[in-house]
Structure formats: structure tokens, C-alpha cells
Scaffold this motif. Structure first.
Motif, PDB file in Angstrom:
ATOM      1  N   TYR A 137       0.783  -1.236   0.000  1.00 19.91           N
ATOM      2  CA  TYR A 137       0.000   0.000   0.000  1.00 19.91           C
ATOM      3  C   TYR A 137       0.816   1.288   0.000  1.00 19.91           C
ATOM      4  O   TYR A 137       0.252   2.367  -0.193  1.00 19.91           O
ATOM      5  CB  TYR A 137      -0.969   0.007   1.186  1.00 19.91           C
ATOM      6  CG  TYR A 137      -1.991  -1.092   1.081  1.00 19.91           C
ATOM      7  CD1 TYR A 137      -3.008  -1.033   0.133  1.00 19.91           C
ATOM      8  CD2 TYR A 137      -1.923  -2.216   1.901  1.00 19.91           C
ATOM      9  CE1 TYR A 137      -3.933  -2.056   0.008  1.00 19.91           C
ATOM     10  CE2 TYR A 137      -2.852  -3.241   1.789  1.00 19.91           C
ATOM     11  CZ  TYR A 137      -3.845  -3.145   0.839  1.00 19.91           C
ATOM     12  OH  TYR A 137      -4.760  -4.165   0.717  1.00 19.91           O
ATOM     13  N   ALA A 138       2.103   1.208   0.202  1.00 21.25           N
ATOM     14  CA  ALA A 138       2.929   2.423   0.231  1.00 21.25           C
ATOM     15  C   ALA A 138       2.991   3.062  -1.155  1.00 21.25           C
ATOM     16  O   ALA A 138       3.021   2.370  -2.172  1.00 21.25           O
ATOM     17  CB  ALA A 138       4.336   2.092   0.710  1.00 21.25           C
ATOM     18  N   THR A 139       3.027   4.373  -1.158  1.00 20.25           N
ATOM     19  CA  THR A 139       3.126   5.115  -2.417  1.00 20.25           C
ATOM     20  C   THR A 139       4.556   5.569  -2.679  1.00 20.25           C
ATOM     21  O   THR A 139       4.802   6.284  -3.649  1.00 20.25           O
ATOM     22  CB  THR A 139       2.187   6.333  -2.400  1.00 20.25           C
ATOM     23  OG1 THR A 139       2.534   7.156  -1.287  1.00 20.25           O
ATOM     24  CG2 THR A 139       0.735   5.897  -2.286  1.00 20.25           C
ATOM     25  N   VAL A 140       5.478   5.155  -1.817  1.00 25.79           N
ATOM     26  CA  VAL A 140       6.907   5.453  -1.996  1.00 25.79           C
ATOM     27  C   VAL A 140       7.664   4.132  -1.978  1.00 25.79           C
ATOM     28  O   VAL A 140       7.132   3.113  -1.531  1.00 25.79           O
ATOM     29  CB  VAL A 140       7.438   6.399  -0.885  1.00 25.79           C
ATOM     30  CG1 VAL A 140       6.700   7.729  -0.900  1.00 25.79           C
ATOM     31  CG2 VAL A 140       7.348   5.760   0.486  1.00 25.79           C
ATOM     32  N   PRO A 141       8.911   4.121  -2.443  1.00 28.19           N
ATOM     33  CA  PRO A 141       9.696   2.880  -2.397  1.00 28.19           C
ATOM     34  C   PRO A 141       9.839   2.351  -0.969  1.00 28.19           C
ATOM     35  O   PRO A 141       9.901   3.123  -0.014  1.00 28.19           O
ATOM     36  CB  PRO A 141      11.059   3.301  -2.956  1.00 28.19           C
ATOM     37  CG  PRO A 141      10.782   4.513  -3.773  1.00 28.19           C
ATOM     38  CD  PRO A 141       9.643   5.218  -3.084  1.00 28.19           C
TER      39      PRO A 141
END
Length: 168
Positions: A137-141
Motif C-alpha cells: 500500500y505504500a506510495t513510496v519505495p
């Protein structure tokens, strides 16, 4: 590149490995860390199990332990020459992965680094996986730092010569 690194910590050895890796990255990129500890409903319920319904000052105890953990992690980062700030989330505003990904978005983080046990199969299903959900669900690495492999019976013992393990 990776100037703002979010590091969820829980006090486990795998969490410490994640912190160590985040410190290495921050040193290379001249970045800074935000150390995050989450007290969620599941953690609270599991810690209360022995007290069967008596909350009393237990939440305050968990908060104190969380602050102590965060300050220790911050001291580790600062001793390595890395700037770090701490955040304690104790509002039961969602699961660990929801709070981590929300923090990554609101701060905003360039990277999330966390330790993981790397469970597979039934162990993962039974225990759940905050790391897997953060990754999903993370929108960053996200950088997952695995725990060291458990020795198995098939692993060669360092104290025995390899010929001693032969079945010939």
C-alpha cells in the motif's frame, strides 16, 4: 534521492537491522530519518492478555516503552552522524501498515526502510505481515531488510570439517 527516510521500529532484532540499513543510506545521501513507533489495537490487546480486561495504566506503560525505544533509536542514528526525529502513534487510528503508509504520505517520505522476519507459508498467514501490507500500500519505495536466516539441520556446522558431514 532518499533524503527523507521513514523507519518504523518495534524493538525487535529485525527492526534494529532495518534501522542500521536506514542509517547507512542516510549517511550516503545526507538524508534524515523519521523514526516511527505504532501502538495499535492488536499490540495493545496482545500485551494486555495477561491482565484480562484490566487496562489500568497499561497504555501509559506502552507509551513510555515506545518513547524509550524511539529515543534509543534516535541516539543510535545521531551517534552515526545522522539527523533523526521521532514520532509515536498511539491513537489506535488504524493498523500498523495503515499508520505507516499514512505517515509516509503526510511527512512526506522518499523511502520506507523496515526489518522483516521474512515469514512464508502458514507462518505468514497466521502471524500476518505488516511488512507485506506496507509494501503493498505504500506510495513510496520500500526497502525490506530481512532477518538473518535461521540455521537448519542441513547447514554445515562451522566446527566440523565438511568430510565429517558426508554420508558416503
Amino acid at each position: 534521492m532518499y533524503q527523507r527516510i521513514l523507519v518504523p521500529v518495534d524493538g525487535s532484532p529485525t527492526s534494529a537491522r532495518g534501522l542500521d540499513e536506514a542509517i547507512r543510506i542516510a549517511k550516503l545521501t545526507q538524508g534524515r530519518l523519521r523514526l516511527l513507533h505504532v501502538i495499535d489495537e492488536m499490540s495493545f490487546a496482545l500485551s494486555m492478555d495477561a491482565y484480562a480486561g484490566y487496562a489500568g495504566g497499561w497504555l501509559d506503560t506502552l507509551r513510555d516503552q515506545g518513547r524509550t525505544l524511539l529515543e534509543g533509536c534516535k541516539a543510535t542514528a545521531q551517534a552515526a552522524g545522522v539527523e533523526a526525529e521521532v514520532v509515536l502513534r498511539d491513537t489506535f487510528a488504524g493498523s500498523v501498515h495503515e499508520q505507516v503508509t499514512a505517515e509516509a504520505g503526510s511527512w512526506p517520505a522518499d523511502l520506507i526502510v523496515l526489518g522483516t522476519h521474512g515469514r512464508r507459508g502458514v507462518g505468514r498467514v497466521v502471524m500476518g505481515s505488516s511488512a507485506e501490507n506496507i509494501l503493498r500500500y505504500a506510495t513510496v519505495p520500500v526497502l525490506l531488510v530481512r532477518a538473518p536466516a535461521e540455521p537448519t539441520a542441513k547447514t554445515e556446522s562451522p566446527n566440523l570439517p565438511s568430510a565429517a558431514l558426508s554420508f558416503e
